[in-house]
Design an enzyme around this catalytic site. Structure first.
Site, PDB file in Angstrom:
ATOM      1  N   CYS A 134      44.327  52.595  44.338  1.00  0.00           N
ATOM      2  CA  CYS A 134      45.624  51.891  44.389  1.00  0.00           C
ATOM      3  C   CYS A 134      46.674  52.697  45.142  1.00  0.00           C
ATOM      4  O   CYS A 134      47.788  52.218  45.367  1.00  0.00           O
ATOM      5  CB  CYS A 134      46.127  51.597  42.985  1.00  0.00           C
ATOM      6  SG  CYS A 134      44.919  50.747  41.973  1.00  0.00           S
ATOM      7  N   HIS A 179      50.271  43.171  42.882  1.00  0.00           N
ATOM      8  CA  HIS A 179      49.621  44.459  43.174  1.00  0.00           C
ATOM      9  C   HIS A 179      48.345  44.260  44.007  1.00  0.00           C
ATOM     10  O   HIS A 179      47.233  44.376  43.496  1.00  0.00           O
ATOM     11  CB  HIS A 179      49.327  45.156  41.836  1.00  0.00           C
ATOM     12  CG  HIS A 179      48.740  46.526  41.962  1.00  0.00           C
ATOM     13  ND1 HIS A 179      48.943  47.362  43.046  1.00  0.00           N
ATOM     14  CD2 HIS A 179      47.947  47.244  41.100  1.00  0.00           C
ATOM     15  CE1 HIS A 179      48.293  48.506  42.844  1.00  0.00           C
ATOM     16  NE2 HIS A 179      47.676  48.457  41.681  1.00  0.00           N
TER      17      HIS A 179
HETATM   18  N1  COA Z   1      50.985  38.795  34.249  1.00  0.00           N
HETATM   19  C1  COA Z   1      51.439  37.546  33.990  1.00  0.00           C
HETATM   20  N2  COA Z   1      50.726  36.418  34.164  1.00  0.00           N
HETATM   21  C2  COA Z   1      49.484  36.572  34.637  1.00  0.00           C
HETATM   22  C3  COA Z   1      48.934  37.822  34.937  1.00  0.00           C
HETATM   23  C4  COA Z   1      49.744  38.959  34.725  1.00  0.00           C
HETATM   24  N3  COA Z   1      49.277  40.182  34.978  1.00  0.00           N
HETATM   25  N4  COA Z   1      47.672  37.665  35.397  1.00  0.00           N
HETATM   26  C5  COA Z   1      47.431  36.330  35.393  1.00  0.00           C
HETATM   27  N5  COA Z   1      48.532  35.681  34.929  1.00  0.00           N
HETATM   28  C6  COA Z   1      48.671  34.247  34.717  1.00  0.00           C
HETATM   29  C7  COA Z   1      48.230  33.420  35.882  1.00  0.00           C
HETATM   30  O1  COA Z   1      49.299  33.155  36.753  1.00  0.00           O
HETATM   31  C8  COA Z   1      47.719  32.171  35.214  1.00  0.00           C
HETATM   32  O2  COA Z   1      48.828  31.360  34.861  1.00  0.00           O
HETATM   33  P1  COA Z   1      48.717  29.762  34.982  1.00  0.00           P
HETATM   34  O3  COA Z   1      47.607  29.365  34.055  1.00  0.00           O
HETATM   35  O4  COA Z   1      50.074  29.303  34.573  1.00  0.00           O
HETATM   36  O5  COA Z   1      48.385  29.488  36.416  1.00  0.00           O
HETATM   37  C9  COA Z   1      47.118  32.673  33.912  1.00  0.00           C
HETATM   38  O6  COA Z   1      47.794  33.915  33.638  1.00  0.00           O
HETATM   39  C10 COA Z   1      45.646  32.923  33.977  1.00  0.00           C
HETATM   40  O7  COA Z   1      45.370  33.591  35.179  1.00  0.00           O
HETATM   41  P2  COA Z   1      43.975  34.198  35.505  1.00  0.00           P
HETATM   42  O8  COA Z   1      43.960  34.567  36.970  1.00  0.00           O
HETATM   43  O9  COA Z   1      42.893  33.312  34.990  1.00  0.00           O
HETATM   44  O10 COA Z   1      44.003  35.544  34.661  1.00  0.00           O
HETATM   45  P3  COA Z   1      42.784  36.413  34.323  1.00  0.00           P
HETATM   46  O11 COA Z   1      42.515  36.308  32.867  1.00  0.00           O
HETATM   47  O12 COA Z   1      41.683  36.127  35.270  1.00  0.00           O
HETATM   48  O13 COA Z   1      43.338  37.895  34.664  1.00  0.00           O
HETATM   49  C11 COA Z   1      44.033  40.036  33.865  1.00  0.00           C
HETATM   50  C12 COA Z   1      44.284  38.526  33.832  1.00  0.00           C
HETATM   51  C13 COA Z   1      45.072  40.737  33.003  1.00  0.00           C
HETATM   52  C14 COA Z   1      42.632  40.362  33.351  1.00  0.00           C
HETATM   53  C15 COA Z   1      44.138  40.514  35.337  1.00  0.00           C
HETATM   54  O14 COA Z   1      45.380  40.127  35.853  1.00  0.00           O
HETATM   55  C16 COA Z   1      43.959  42.007  35.478  1.00  0.00           C
HETATM   56  O15 COA Z   1      42.858  42.532  35.405  1.00  0.00           O
HETATM   57  N6  COA Z   1      45.065  42.743  35.739  1.00  0.00           N
HETATM   58  C17 COA Z   1      45.006  44.190  35.923  1.00  0.00           C
HETATM   59  C18 COA Z   1      44.722  44.511  37.361  1.00  0.00           C
HETATM   60  C19 COA Z   1      44.451  45.975  37.549  1.00  0.00           C
HETATM   61  O16 COA Z   1      43.776  46.624  36.764  1.00  0.00           O
HETATM   62  N7  COA Z   1      44.944  46.547  38.658  1.00  0.00           N
HETATM   63  C20 COA Z   1      44.737  47.930  38.976  1.00  0.00           C
HETATM   64  C21 COA Z   1      45.614  48.766  38.141  1.00  0.00           C
HETATM   65  S1  COA Z   1      45.391  50.501  38.373  1.00  0.00           S
END
Ligand code: COA
Length: 388
Positions: free
Chosen positions: A87, A336
């Site tokens: 990242c 991100h």
């Molecule tokens: N914050 C707020 N809303 C979020 C979100 C977040 N981080 N991630 C997804 N959403 C929302 C989407 O917009 C969607 O909303 P909608 O239904 O109104 O359209 C809903 O949540 C579901 O989205 P989806 O893409 O299915 O989420 P997901 O369950 O596949 O993924 C996480 C959610 C938390 C698992 C994923 O965002 C993640 O892994 N984040 C961390 C990324 C990371 O580790 N980056 C590197 C860091 S070092």
């Protein structure tokens, strides 16, 4: 060493970009940066592009060559280099570009970052991201990034005063800022209740404690400070570039609630710029999870250990506060796209120092900082910028 200035910036909107390919994301950001610097592509001497995992996300490697080719620069055979540090890839591409210009080896250089993460299922993204942790000691036993940062949060909350509400306030603040940033993935304000009621991802971290999965690209153009006014009336000077490393696995760390690489890179940057935390008007920190912002504020020296929750609750890190943190919306609300994040942070600081940040402008901003983390802190880059 020559002084270096940022003479142009460009950033695509962040989000799920179903209709835009990986290479087109880069081209969009690059074209915006060239336009901003009043330059044409023939003036570019070299390209550095931050990218973490195009092989996993879009099945494309050889990114330096691809980007040179599709931006029309391959016919001039300019050097084009991919930089990877999870990242932190964007910031390290930026640092390589700064070093190239400072050394006198190259004059007008593009530093960019690009990632397209939403073309695969979340499970594939999460696994690709987990490759930035220690695969043998962490990944193989099921630790994902939300899981690793949850361990940091649990350790921190056991040892220091940080309430669940204070942690949630980080996300509330960053969504407030994101709602004022036209390129942000999430432009809606939220409340503490939104965070506390969202689904549990890895205890204590909930959905709204996490940065999302994002497509996006950002590019900046650098030149020697002495030539900067050939291109722009508002050059921004790079006052410091610093980088540090640490163990890749959390269990090998002296202390998992302090990112020693952040401490080291921060101190090196302040020393190089001959500045201290009280001189900084705004900072973009790596809030991949809300707890990461709490640690970053402390590890960079903006308050003492254990005080960042209170600082956040009292609004000192908000717009109008003592040290505005993540005016762009941060990774949490702006999004991100991992390889692009470090460059987007530079774009935000440059906009703020130019006075061009609109509804999220920090009044009278003169000095800004960026802080970008790879993995759970095995690589960190810190940069300081000043109005030239
Ligand atoms: N914050 C707020 N809303 C979020 C979100 C977040 N981080 N991630 C997804 N959403 C929302 C989407 O917009 C969607 O909303 P909608 O239904 O109104 O359209 C809903 O949540 C579901 O989205 P989806 O893409 O299915 O989420 P997901 O369950 O596949 O993924 C996480 C959610 C938390 C698992 C994923 O965002 C993640 O892994 N984040 C961390 C990324 C990371 O580790 N980056 C590197 C860091 S070092």
């Amino acid at each position: 060493m020559r002084d270096v200035a940022v003479i142009g910036i460009g950033c695509t909107p962040f989000g799920e970009k179903w209709g835009t390919s990986f290479r087109d994301l880069f081209l969009e950001a690059g074209a915006l940066a060239l336009e901003d610097a009043h330059l044409s592509g023939e003036k570019i001497d070299a390209l550095y592009v931050g990218n973490m995992s195009a092989g996993r996300f879009v099945e494309q490697e050889h990114i330096g060559a691809l980007i040179a080719d599709y931006s029309g620069m391959a016919s001039r055979h300019i050097p084009s280099t991919r930089v990877e540090s999870a990242c932190c890839s964007g910031s390290l591409a930026f640092r390589q570009a700064v070093i190239a210009v400072a050394s006198g080896l190259e004059d007008v250089v593009v530093a960019a970052g690009v990632e397209k993460m939403t073309d695969v299922e979340t499970s594939t993204s999460v696994d690709a991201l987990a490759a930035a942790a220690d695969r043998e000691w962490e990944g193989f036993v099921g630790a994902t990034f939300p899981g690793l940062y949850a361990m940091i949060a649990n350790d921190y909350m056991y040892r220091y005063p940080l309430s669940r509400e204070q942690l949630a306030q980080v996300a509330v603040k960053n969504h407030y800022n994101g709602a004022r940033n036209p390129i942000a993935q999430f432009k809606s304000e939220i409340t503490i209740d939104t965070v506390l009621r969202s689904s549990l991802v890895a205890d204590p971290l909930r959905l709204f404690d996490c940065s999302p999965i994002t497509d996006g690209a950002a590019a900046v153009i650098l030149a020697p400070l002495e030539r900067a006014r050939e291109f722009t009336d508002a050059p921004v000077r790079v006052l410091a570039t610093a980088q540090a490393s640490d163990t890749i696995a959390l269990h090998d760390r002296r202390d998992i609630s302090t990112l020693d690489a952040t401490v080291a890179a921060g101190q090196r940057a302040f020393e190089m710029a001959r500045l201290s935390p009280t001189d900084i008007d705004l900072v973009e920190v790596h809030d991949c999870f809300t707890i990461a912002e709490i640690c970053a504020i402390e590890d960079l020296g903006f308050c003492k250990k254990g005080d960042a929750g209170r600082l956040t609750e009292e609004g000192e890190t908000a717009l109008g506060g003592r040290i505005p943190v993540n005016t762009s919306g941060g990774l949490k609300a702006c999004g991100h796209p991992v390889g692009a994040t470090g460059i987007k942070q530079v774009c935000e600081v440059v906009q703020q120092l130019r006075g061009d940040a609109g509804r999220r402008q920090v009044d009278g901003a003169e000095i800004g900082m960026t802080h970008n983390v790879g993995g759970t802190g095995a690589s960190v880059a810190v940069h300081i910028f000043g109005r030239a």
